[in-house]
Write a protein that holds these residues in place. Structure first.
Motif: not given
Length: 349
Positions: A161-177
């Motif tokens: 959410g913060v990355l998008m507000a700053l202007g970055y298209n970023g897919n984040v990782s996850s603690s799930a499979d």
């Protein structure tokens, strides 16, 4: 892949490990976070991580932070092992906990984060930042090398959410499979709408990005980094895409980033659902250290699950392993200690 990349041979004279513990009610959204057996139990995860890192077991929380199947144990087992092997000094920092651990913590007097779909996700961002900055200034004469980790369920969603507000298209990782990216994107879209924001609109106001879309871990880590500015202290942000978001905030605040680096596990770097490496390149992170615990050689099924994508990072694990590498601890020594911790906990079998 190497135990630590790139190889670092200089052992710090005065190292320190800091772990910021926080909660965000964003983690209560069903199926968003796997940092606990249920969404409700994620409230206990940071406290359980701290108790485990400090004592080797849990004290006040009802269940060890684990992810099914095979009860894959929290990354805090890695941090516990590294701290034990190196005997490096460390502190836990409470920045908005719902459940307080039964171990010593430095309290920043922060409130837990709200659901980012509310207009305000983090209260008193500037106050948290200033108190953390004061703490960093108090510590900076005691250290020459600081590793800062985090434990906050739901933190990859707030990072995105913060990355998008700053202007970055970023897919984040996850603690799930299976990374629930579609759900995360839906939650973030609702959060941006609730705060009247659009993509990149807060690139010049990073503190507001935290207030609207972030979590209370972020101003705490940024404040600590601010406290070490203007000194010879090297700072390593220990974490995956969450620390990429923190680095982005630091960069947009105009800090000097020459002595900053990010350390994470290879599980984050190899996560095809996220773009950690691309983001660090776009942001110009000066150095990225990648730790490989070698769990593929372990006989414990729970540790093997790390190799297949169940849990990737957390509780500063990558940075703690980086610290172990500085002390000359081998991968085999480290893995053996992690297995000992698991056996004592009766976890990961």
């Amino acid at each position: 892949m190497a135990w630590i990349e790139p190889e670092v041979t200089r052992k710090p004279r005065r190292p320190m490990f800091l772990c910021v513990l926080s909660n965000t009610k964003t983690a209560h959204i069903p199926k968003l976070s796997a940092a606990g057996k249920t969404a409700e139990l994620t409230d206990y995860t940071p406290a359980g991580d701290a108790e485990l890192m400090e004592t080797g077991n849990i004290i006040s929380v009802p269940v060890l932070p684990m992810t099914p199947p095979y009860d894959t144990p929290t990354p805090a087992i890695m941090t516990r092992s590294a701290l034990k092997l190196t005997d490096a000094p460390y502190h836990f920092i409470n920045s908005g906990l719902i459940v307080t651990p039964e171990v010593p913590c430095i309290d920043l007097k922060a409130k837990p984060g709200e659901d980012i779909r509310e207009p305000v996700a983090v209260n008193d961002v500037q106050g948290i930042y200033e108190r953390a900055k004061f703490l960093g200034r108090r510590l900076r004469n005691q250290v020459d090398h600081v590793v800062i980790g985090e434990s906050i369920p739901g933190g990859t969603t707030t990072a995105m959410g913060v990355l998008m507000a700053l202007g970055y298209n970023g897919n984040v990782s996850s603690s799930a499979d299976e990374n629930p990216l579609d759900l995360k994107k839906q939650v973030i879209e609702e959060g941006l709408k609730a705060s009247g924001l659009t993509f990149g609109c807060l690139k010049d106001d990073p503190m507001k990005a935290i207030s609207c879309m972030g979590d209370p871990m972020m101003p705490a880590v940024i404040g600590l980094v601010a406290g070490f500015q203007g000194t010879d202290v090297s700072v390593v942000l220990a974490g995956g895409t969450q620390m990429v978001a923190v680095y982005a905030l630091i960069k947009h605040l105009g800090f000097n980033t020459e002595k900053l680096a990010i350390a994470t596990t290879r599980y984050v770097v190899e996560d095809k659902s996220a773009n950690f490496t691309e983001l660090t390149r776009v942001l110009g992170v000066p150095a990225v250290y990648v730790a490989d615990p070698g769990f593929g050689k372990s006989e414990l099924k729970g540790l093997h699950r790390y190799e297949t994508g169940t849990i990737k990072e957390g509780a500063g694990a990558g940075g703690a392993m980086y610290l172990a590498g500085l002390y000359g601890i081998s991968q085999d020594e480290f893995r053996s200690e992690v297995e000992n911790v698991c056996k004592l906990l009766k976890a990961g079998h």
